[in-house]
Every structure is written in structure tokens, then in C-alpha cells.
Design a protein around this motif. Structure first.
Motif, PDB file in Angstrom:
ATOM      1  N   VAL A  57       0.850  -1.188   0.000  1.00 57.53           N
ATOM      2  CA  VAL A  57       0.000   0.000   0.000  1.00 57.53           C
ATOM      3  C   VAL A  57       0.888   1.242   0.000  1.00 57.53           C
ATOM      4  N   SER A  58       0.701   2.115  -0.976  1.00 56.29           N
ATOM      5  CA  SER A  58       1.551   3.289  -1.105  1.00 56.29           C
ATOM      6  C   SER A  58       1.255   4.341  -0.047  1.00 56.29           C
ATOM      7  N   THR A  59       2.338   4.882   0.519  1.00 56.28           N
ATOM      8  CA  THR A  59       2.231   6.006   1.450  1.00 56.28           C
ATOM      9  C   THR A  59       2.559   7.324   0.742  1.00 56.28           C
ATOM     10  N   ASP A  60       2.748   7.241  -0.580  1.00 55.37           N
ATOM     11  CA  ASP A  60       3.041   8.424  -1.398  1.00 55.37           C
ATOM     12  C   ASP A  60       2.189   8.358  -2.671  1.00 55.37           C
ATOM     13  N   PRO A  61       0.854   8.386  -2.506  1.00 54.31           N
ATOM     14  CA  PRO A  61      -0.028   8.146  -3.650  1.00 54.31           C
ATOM     15  C   PRO A  61       0.055   9.202  -4.753  1.00 54.31           C
ATOM     16  N   GLN A  62       0.501  10.404  -4.435  1.00 58.77           N
ATOM     17  CA  GLN A  62       0.583  11.434  -5.466  1.00 58.77           C
ATOM     18  C   GLN A  62       1.582  11.051  -6.555  1.00 58.77           C
ATOM     19  N   ARG A  63       2.666  10.403  -6.159  1.00 58.13           N
ATOM     20  CA  ARG A  63       3.680   9.982  -7.131  1.00 58.13           C
ATOM     21  C   ARG A  63       3.543   8.508  -7.519  1.00 58.13           C
ATOM     22  N   ASP A  64       3.015   7.714  -6.631  1.00 63.04           N
ATOM     23  CA  ASP A  64       2.849   6.285  -6.909  1.00 63.04           C
ATOM     24  C   ASP A  64       1.521   6.041  -7.632  1.00 63.04           C
ATOM     25  N   THR A  65       1.531   6.324  -8.913  1.00 60.33           N
ATOM     26  CA  THR A  65       0.354   6.031  -9.741  1.00 60.33           C
ATOM     27  C   THR A  65       0.261   4.520  -9.945  1.00 60.33           C
ATOM     28  N   PRO A  66      -0.877   4.013 -10.413  1.00 61.00           N
ATOM     29  CA  PRO A  66      -0.970   2.580 -10.679  1.00 61.00           C
ATOM     30  C   PRO A  66       0.131   2.077 -11.606  1.00 61.00           C
ATOM     31  N   GLN A  67       0.478   2.868 -12.614  1.00 56.73           N
ATOM     32  CA  GLN A  67       1.516   2.450 -13.560  1.00 56.73           C
ATOM     33  C   GLN A  67       2.889   2.392 -12.888  1.00 56.73           C
ATOM     34  N   VAL A 120      -5.444   5.636   3.811  1.00 58.41           N
ATOM     35  CA  VAL A 120      -4.275   4.801   4.067  1.00 58.41           C
ATOM     36  C   VAL A 120      -3.768   5.008   5.495  1.00 58.41           C
ATOM     37  N   LYS A 121      -3.679   6.264   5.916  1.00 63.56           N
ATOM     38  CA  LYS A 121      -3.195   6.569   7.260  1.00 63.56           C
ATOM     39  C   LYS A 121      -4.125   6.006   8.330  1.00 63.56           C
ATOM     40  N   ALA A 122      -5.432   6.084   8.087  1.00 61.36           N
ATOM     41  CA  ALA A 122      -6.401   5.552   9.049  1.00 61.36           C
ATOM     42  C   ALA A 122      -6.293   4.034   9.155  1.00 61.36           C
ATOM     43  N   ALA A 123      -6.130   3.372   8.011  1.00 61.07           N
ATOM     44  CA  ALA A 123      -6.002   1.913   8.012  1.00 61.07           C
ATOM     45  C   ALA A 123      -4.734   1.487   8.737  1.00 61.07           C
ATOM     46  N   GLY A 152      -1.611  -0.021  14.378  1.00 63.62           N
ATOM     47  CA  GLY A 152      -0.507   0.452  15.197  1.00 63.62           C
ATOM     48  C   GLY A 152       0.647   0.995  14.395  1.00 63.62           C
ATOM     49  N   ILE A 153       0.389   1.374  13.137  1.00 63.72           N
ATOM     50  CA  ILE A 153       1.431   1.871  12.244  1.00 63.72           C
ATOM     51  C   ILE A 153       1.214   3.365  11.996  1.00 63.72           C
ATOM     52  N   LEU A 154       2.241   4.163  12.222  1.00 61.37           N
ATOM     53  CA  LEU A 154       2.154   5.598  11.982  1.00 61.37           C
ATOM     54  C   LEU A 154       2.664   5.913  10.583  1.00 61.37           C
ATOM     55  N   ILE A 155       1.902   6.705   9.843  1.00 62.75           N
ATOM     56  CA  ILE A 155       2.319   7.189   8.530  1.00 62.75           C
ATOM     57  C   ILE A 155       2.217   8.708   8.538  1.00 62.75           C
ATOM     58  N   ALA A 182      14.648  19.589  -0.436  1.00 64.02           N
ATOM     59  CA  ALA A 182      15.201  20.668  -1.253  1.00 64.02           C
ATOM     60  C   ALA A 182      15.784  20.162  -2.571  1.00 64.02           C
ATOM     61  N   ASP A 183      16.278  18.917  -2.559  1.00 67.23           N
ATOM     62  CA  ASP A 183      16.869  18.366  -3.782  1.00 67.23           C
ATOM     63  C   ASP A 183      15.849  17.674  -4.680  1.00 67.23           C
ATOM     64  N   GLY A 184      14.568  17.770  -4.282  1.00 66.76           N
ATOM     65  CA  GLY A 184      13.504  17.186  -5.096  1.00 66.76           C
ATOM     66  C   GLY A 184      13.133  15.767  -4.726  1.00 66.76           C
ATOM     67  N   THR A 185      13.929  15.126  -3.875  1.00 63.68           N
ATOM     68  CA  THR A 185      13.588  13.776  -3.437  1.00 63.68           C
ATOM     69  C   THR A 185      12.427  13.837  -2.439  1.00 63.68           C
ATOM     70  N   VAL A 186      11.789  12.711  -2.240  1.00 65.79           N
ATOM     71  CA  VAL A 186      10.634  12.639  -1.351  1.00 65.79           C
ATOM     72  C   VAL A 186      10.938  11.713  -0.184  1.00 65.79           C
ATOM     73  N   THR A 187      10.577  12.151   1.000  1.00 69.00           N
ATOM     74  CA  THR A 187      10.695  11.313   2.183  1.00 69.00           C
ATOM     75  C   THR A 187       9.293  11.010   2.707  1.00 69.00           C
ATOM     76  N   SER A 188       8.981   9.739   2.823  1.00 70.49           N
ATOM     77  CA  SER A 188       7.701   9.313   3.392  1.00 70.49           C
ATOM     78  C   SER A 188       8.003   8.468   4.620  1.00 70.49           C
ATOM     79  N   THR A 189       7.697   9.004   5.778  1.00 70.41           N
ATOM     80  CA  THR A 189       7.984   8.308   7.029  1.00 70.41           C
ATOM     81  C   THR A 189       6.826   7.383   7.378  1.00 70.41           C
ATOM     82  N   HIS A 190       7.151   6.112   7.603  1.00 70.13           N
ATOM     83  CA  HIS A 190       6.092   5.124   7.847  1.00 70.13           C
ATOM     84  C   HIS A 190       6.655   3.935   8.593  1.00 70.13           C
TER      85      HIS A 190
END
Length: 226
Positions: free
Chosen positions: A127-137, A160-163, A168-171, A178-186
Motif C-alpha cells: 500500500v503506497s504512502t506516497d499516492p501522489q507519485r505512486d500512480t498505478p503504472q 491509508v493513514k487511518a487503516a 498500530g502503524i504511523l504514517i 530541497a533536492d527534489g527527493t521525497v521522504t515518506s515516514t512510515h
């Protein structure tokens, strides 16, 4: 992210007993900067004679009531689609530089050791915690390198966060650096749901070795009680 060394099973069981069979385990997070903590979950290793090498949960969590979009772009109801089936559930994101590809890759290696009959009984769900960038494709292309039959889900991050919270999992919301990379803490653990009651019985923490998945997956496929 450095992989933790495997603790002998006997020592792990003894350790669980020593802390009164209830420990608050810090859940690893993954992101471009490495690891951190993403919440805690109370677990109990109640049975020293458990056949599983993973950690037996003291609370058997219900499978989340979660409706998202799968990698074919179709609606996917997690409970309905995986009902009565062994299910491994992991939350993460495709641009994760460390624990996500490692964990899913290790599961993929272990799944290939199963017989065709066993493999057909196990659903691996990411299950994606970064749905804006994680498209189905994007999800499908990423998952195919680990398991062509792995299920990828993306969609409303609030859902996703509620599920995850119910397990017991925090997302946390993804952060664009700043460099354009994405950090998703989960939380970076895998939960295994048994087909008998669709509840999570076994937990695999970040750093779990392939050999542990190889040992446990046949048991999970058969629905062996934890």
C-alpha cells in the motif's frame, strides 16, 4: 539502511518473556535520509512453541477496511478481495531508497521458493504512502521487479493513514526535500494475516532476513495457527 543481525530464536523468545511478554517496539521509518522512528506497537510473544520465526502478535488485528485503486486502475476492496486468504501487508513507497525495496525484494525471493500451489494461496499487498507519485503504472513497474503477482494499492492518503493507524502503524505525509527527493515516514513492518479469521497474527520487523520469510511462508500458506 543497515540490516540488523538476526537474533537466535531462543534468545528472542527468552527476551520477550523477560519483559513480561509485552514490549513497545519502535518501528523503523524509511526515507531519503535513512531511518528513524514511526510510532510503536505493542506485541506479545505468547507461545514459546510457535512454529513461526516471526513475532507472534498478542493482539490479532483485523484486516483493514480499505478501498483503494489497484495497479490496473480498478477499485480494490482489501477485505473483500483477500478475504479467507493468507495476506502479507506492507506500507511504503516506490522511491524509498532502503527498507521498502529490501523488504519487498526479500519477500519476493522467499515467494519463489514456494510451490505453485502454495504461492496461489498467498497475497502480498503493498500500500503506497506516497499516492501522489505512486500512480498505478508506477506501482506496477516497481512491483514487477519483485513479484509480478504482487498487489499494489494507491489512493486517498487519509484512508491509508487511518487503516495503518488501526494496525498500530504511523504514517506521516510525504515531504519534498530541497533536492527534489521525497521522504515518506512510515512503519516498516510486515503483518501476516491468516485465512482462518482474516486477522494479523505474525509480525516481521525491518531487517527480517530472507531465511525467516522462507521458513514462515509455507506455514502461512497452509494457514498454520501461530
Amino acid at each position: 539502511m543497515p540490516r540488523s543481525a538476526r537474533t537466535p530464536r531462543a534468545a528472542r523468545l527468552a527476551g520477550a518473556t523477560a519483559v513480561a511478554l509485552a514490549a513497545a517496539l519502535a518501528l523503523t521509518a524509511c526515507g531519503s535520509s535513512g531511518s528513524g522512528t514511526a510510532g510503536t506497537a505493542k506485541v506479545v510473544q505468547q507461545k514459546a512453541d510457535s512454529p513461526y520465526e516471526g513475532t507472534v502478535l498478542g493482539k490479532h488485528f483485523d484486516k483493514p477496511d480499505l478501498q483503494l485503486t489497484d495497479t490496473s486502475g480498478q477499485p480494490y476492496d482489501l477485505r473483500q478481495k483477500t478475504g479467507g486468504r493468507t495476506t502479507l501487508l506492507f506500507f511504503g513507497y516506490t522511491s524509498c531508497p532502503d527498507v521498502c525495496p529490501t523488504t519487498m525484494g526479500d519477500i519476493g525471493v522467499a515467494m519463489k521458493k514456494l510451490s505453485p500451489e502454495e504461492r496461489q494461496k498467498v497475497d502480498v499487498v503493498f500500500v503506497s504512502t506516497d499516492p501522489q507519485r505512486d500512480t498505478p503504472q508506477v506501482l506496477r513497474a516497481w512491483l514487477d521487479s519483485m513479484g509480478s503477482d504482487f498487489i499494489g494499492l494507491t489512493g486517498d492518503l487519509t484512508k491509508v493513514k487511518a487503516a495503518a493507524k488501526a494496525l498500530g502503524i504511523l504514517i506521516e505525509d510525504p515531504v519534498i526535500n530541497a533536492d527534489g527527493t521525497v521522504t515518506s515516514t512510515h512503519g516498516a513492518q510486515v503483518l501476516a494475516f491468516l485465512p482462518s479469521d482474516d486477522k494479523a497474527h505474525v509480525l516481521y520487523l525491518s531487517g527480517t532476513e530472507v531465511k525467516t520469510f522462507e521458513h514462515d511462508l509455507p506455514l502461512l500458506a497452509r494457514g498454520v495457527a501461530a
